[in-house]
Enzyme design. Structure first.
Site, PDB file in Angstrom:
ATOM      1  N   ARG A   2      29.704  31.471  38.283  1.00  0.00           N
ATOM      2  CA  ARG A   2      28.567  31.276  39.181  1.00  0.00           C
ATOM      3  C   ARG A   2      27.468  32.290  38.938  1.00  0.00           C
ATOM      4  NH1 ARG A   2      33.093  29.427  42.363  1.00  0.00           N
ATOM      5  NH2 ARG A   2      33.538  31.580  42.948  1.00  0.00           N
TER       6      ARG A   2
ATOM      7  N   GLU B 280      44.479  40.560  43.568  1.00  0.00           N
ATOM      8  CA  GLU B 280      45.423  40.734  44.659  1.00  0.00           C
ATOM      9  C   GLU B 280      46.851  40.766  44.093  1.00  0.00           C
ATOM     10  OE1 GLU B 280      46.202  38.780  49.089  1.00  0.00           O
ATOM     11  OE2 GLU B 280      45.168  37.637  47.549  1.00  0.00           O
TER      12      GLU B 280
END
Lengths: 270, 182
Positions: free
Chosen positions: A156, A193
């Site tokens: 993006r 994560e």
């Protein structure tokens, strides 16, 4: 067009809390459709959930230097007024541009996994005026800063970076996932994560002394931006600033950028 | 049609900025690397200008860019001609409801997705990617757009590999490219 000085004075301490969407930890139905129908659906959903959970605040921010204005102290939040775009008073052209941008962004609950409220910029891209405004806001800030390279983070960042680069006369460098760039690359690993990922840049794309702007659609934990900063600094560039359309301040990504400033258009608490 | 044939003076500058990387992603492939074009602001601007000049008067309401290099060329074109930009993506990237189109690769299959509601019946669409090879991806993109009732006006790429005959896979839709590479 506002000069940079005027932008700074407008934003100090411009702070406006606008409630756009309700917030809940319970699973929500996915919002579908175009921004026009989404706004109506969101309003209806808000009405239903008003009694349930904390409200979401979306703040319009113009300058990274205003970080303290947008910090929440110990979770206490001032009540947010529900504001609809058409009733919002604008101070000059800036607010109306940001309002349009903020209201064009769609939030998708539980993507990519339960509990995550995904900030979807594709609906912003469906609004040519709002998309143009978002680019203009960046270009106005960076045009006089002698930026020689805009680095955009896949994928993006490839949407926002090139228009900015073109407008300010800088080269554009894509920062990519592994094995996408065909030539010789340098890599920087960063934590997720769970596990790690890697970001790559072409050798020779950026030179020592290049003044760099890093662009992505959103900053969350700051891990990706941090990796991009490292890649650029490793080849001797000076990272002038990081620029994102959206910040999730609760994730404190700003703190992970070290001494590098961050500029965002919109700060979102959800 | 190729602007190269039209001998616009900007084309030479664009063509020479594209780097060919041998044996990527696998032996025998000569990869056309547009990242070096992006390092030349004037050449990058010329690339976009050539597309914008062609499409400005054509009432294009949507530019669809194919992930990921179509995201580099599509948005500047969309911004300049006042069209919306729609990203066409690999599976599981788009967060909202999507429609999918499967297409065939050399070995196996892949899938292209578009958000429901992004494109509407009657939209006039331009499909943008950096390069057309076999045309499989562009064909999938066109199918997606036509399935939701849009009219694909043209496909636009910086580079064509004419030996792979991708042009013939576009259902008779026109293809516009800036440079050819044999």
């Amino acid at each position: 067009m506002l000069s940079l000085q005027k932008l700074a004075s407008l934003s100090a301490p411009l702070s406006r809390r606008i409630e756009f969407r309700g917030r809940t930890r319970a699973p929500l139905p996915r919002y579908l459709g175009t921004p026009e129908t989404f706004a109506a659906a969101a309003a209806a959903a808000n009405d239903r959930r008003r009694s349930v959970a904390a409200r979401a605040n979306r703040q319009l921010s113009l300058s990274s230097g205003m970080a303290t204005s947008f910090e929440h102290s110990n979770g206490v939040r001032k009540g947010a007024k529900a504001v609809r775009d058409q009733h919002m008073a604008s101070e000059g052209g800036q607010d109306s541009r940001l309002t349009k941008i903020a209201s064009s962004i769609r939030v998708i609950p539980d993507f990519p996994k339960p509990g995550i409220m995904f900030q979807d910029i594709t609906t912003l891209l469906l609004n040519p005026e709002a998309f143009k405004d978002s680019i203009d806001l960046f270009v106005e800030r960076y045009r006089e800063k002698n930026i020689s390279v805009v680095a955009g983070i896949e994928a993006r960042g490839f949407i926002f970076g090139p228009p900015i680069a073109l407008a300010i006369g800088a080269k554009f460098v894509p920062m990519r996932k592994p094995n996408k760039l065909p030539g010789e690359v340098i890599s920087e690993e960063y934590s997720l994560e769970y596990g790690t990922d890697k970001m790559e840049m072409h050798v020779g794309a950026v030179q020592p002394g290049d003044r760099a702007l890093i662009v992505d659609d959103l900053i969350a934990t700051g891990g990706t931006l941090c990796a991009a900063i490292k890649l650029l600094e490793r080849v001797g560039a000076e990272v002038v600033e990081c620029a994102c359309a959206i910040e999730l301040p609760e994730l404190k990504g700003r703190d992970r950028l070290g001494d590098k400033p961050l500029f965002v258009l919109i700060s979102s608490d959800i | 049609m190729s602007a190269y044939k039209d001998k616009d003076p900007r084309i030479h500058g664009i063509k020479t900025k594209i780097r060919v990387v041998p044996n990527f992603p696998k032996p025998g492939i000569m990869f056309q690397d547009i990242t070096t074009l992006l390092l030349d602001p004037q050449a990058f601007r010329d690339t976009i200008d050539l597309f914008v000049e062609r499409y400005k008067g054509k009432n294009i309401s949507v530019v669809a860019g194919i992930e990921a290099r179509g995201f580099i060329f599509g948005p500047p074109i969309a911004l300049a001609i006042g069209a919306k930009f729609v990203p066409l993506r690999k599976p599981k990237k788009l967060p909202g409801e999507v429609i999918s189109e499967e297409y065939v690769l050399e070995y196996g299959r892949d899938c292209l997705q578009m958000h429901v509601g992004a494109v509407e019946p009657g939209d006039r669409a331009l499909v943008v990617d950096d390069l057309i090879a076999t045309g499989g991806t562009l064909c999938a993109a066109m199918n997606l757009l036509e399935r939701v009732g849009a009219q694909v006006v043209e496909c636009a790429c910086v580079i064509e590999l004419p030996d792979l005959k991708g042009r013939e896979r576009l259902h008779g839709k026109p293809l516009y490219v800036l440079v050819e590479s044999h």
